[in-house]
Design an enzyme around this catalytic site. Structure first.
Site, PDB file in Angstrom:
ATOM      1  CD  GLU A   1      10.759 -13.779  -4.723  1.00 31.38           C
ATOM      2  OE1 GLU A   1      11.073 -12.636  -5.145  1.00 31.38           O
ATOM      3  OE2 GLU A   1      11.307 -14.826  -5.100  1.00 31.38           O
TER       4      GLU A   1
ATOM      5  CG  HIS B   1      15.465 -10.560  -9.267  1.00 27.12           C
ATOM      6  ND1 HIS B   1      16.298 -11.278 -10.106  1.00 27.12           N
ATOM      7  CD2 HIS B   1      14.444 -11.395  -8.963  1.00 27.12           C
ATOM      8  CE1 HIS B   1      15.794 -12.475 -10.303  1.00 27.12           C
ATOM      9  NE2 HIS B   1      14.667 -12.579  -9.625  1.00 27.12           N
TER      10      HIS B   1
END
Length: 360
Positions: free
Chosen positions: A299, A246
């Site tokens: 996700e 991320h």
């Protein structure tokens, strides 16, 4: 002119009181409240109130009676088009010409209606009519009413999965869609235009739709029966393992942690394989990139949780939009109050002065 930053990486463009992703600590706070204190204790519509009004009792309203004009069954496209259309249907005022109170009312109406648009579009994609209002009214939460409009029934596990996903992804600072919403708001556009602009960013693969690519990986691991070999083969080919790393967090994404627990609690059929793949991926990424933290991101487990609710892959960008209406609305209001046009500069690197004959 200051140094050029590709993609505005690291450039502070706005100051905000809305959300605080903790880069090093692996936490996400909405107006100072850790999301772990919200999930399972407050429904999404109350979290909408927290983000927009700093008040958990000030909830997103229920949707008004309204039937979109021409749904196609492509939920992301329907959502963008119909949200923009509401500006004319409801005669919404421009943000720089209306009060903060009116803007907040407009954003509440639009947020609720955007969920309706997605539910109705999903029903059309399934080949059935959306459920009537009397059926939808039986739902106690926004997630239940969404499912009732779409399917005519609201399985408690499905509602919990959706509510948790929506809360975890309701807001996350100045990402692509939120920045787009703020840019539109900074021009004085109406609230529907700003929200519709934000939805438009979700048509690309790099924001909001990544969960759709996780389930195929998990199924391939289940078929192969060897998560470590699957990961090694994937990386050897130079392919990306979806759901890891991320740009914000240097520790575990707190949303992934919450969604993993939710998947376990709901007995997700893919949870064991998902855990095996996660363990293999984290180990392989650590071996290959010891200098970087590449932890599980939102996700990955969002895909597993949405799968519990039987959300088809093509619907994931629209489901993300349903979640993010809270954050978008809060940022649109914050930008309205800032009353400043967002206007960055560009550095010209093209040819110098030359005659027209040089290109003819």
């Amino acid at each position: 002119m200051s140094d050029f930053k590709p993609g505005l990486e690291g450039v502070v463009a706005v100051e905000t009181e809305i959300a605080e992703p903790d880069r090093e600590g692996g936490a996400l706070r909405y107006r100072g409240i850790d999301i772990e204190e919200l999930v399972g204790h407050y429904p999404y519509e109350a979290v909408w109130g927290l983000l927009v009004d700093d008040d958990l009792d000030s909830k997103m309203p229920n949707p008004e009676p309204y039937e979109p004009a021409a749904l196609t069954g492509n939920a992301p496209a329907d959502l963008q088009a119909e949200t923009a259309r509401l500006a004319g249907e409801w005669k919404l005022g421009k943000l720089n010409e209306i009060s903060d109170e009116q803007a907040r009312e407009d954003l509440g109406r639009l947020s609720a209606e955007m969920m309706e648009i997605v539910a109705r579009s999903a029903a059309k994609a399934d080949g059935r009519a959306p459920a009537p209002d009397d059926v939808v009214a039986q739902g106690d939460t926004a997630a239940e009413r969404f499912l009732l409009r779409w399917r005519g029934e609201a399985d408690p596990a499905h509602a919990k999965a959706i509510d948790t996903y929506w809360i975890c992804t309701a807001e996350h600072g100045l990402n692509a869609s939120t920045f787009t919403a703020r840019i539109a708001a900074s021009t004085g556009a109406d609230a529907a235009a700003a929200l519709s602009a934000a939805v438009g960013t979700l048509s690309g693969r790099l924001h909001g739709g990544a969960p759709a690519h996780v389930i195929p990986m998990i199924d391939e691991v289940a078929e192969m029966g060897d998560a470590e070999r699957y990961v090694d083969d994937l990386l050897e080919r130079g392919d990306r393992i979806m759901g890891f790393g991320h740009r914000v967090y240097r520790a575990e994404d707190p949303r992934a942690r919450l969604l993993r627990h939710t998947a376990e609690d709901l007995g997700a059929v893919r949870v064991d394989t998902a855990k095996a793949l996660e363990e293999a991926a984290l180990a392989a990424l650590q071996r290959r990139h010891p200098e970087r933290v590449l932890a599980t991101n939102v996700e990955y487990w969002a895909a597993v949780v949405l799968d519990v609710a039987d959300i088809p892959a093509k619907l994931t960008p629209a489901m993300f939009a349903c979640a993010r209406v809270a954050g978008w609305s809060a940022h649109i209001l914050e930008q309205k109050r800032a009353a400043r046009l967002i206007r960055p500069s560009a550095r010209y690197i093209g040819p110098g002065p030359r005659p027209l004959s040089s290109v003819s």
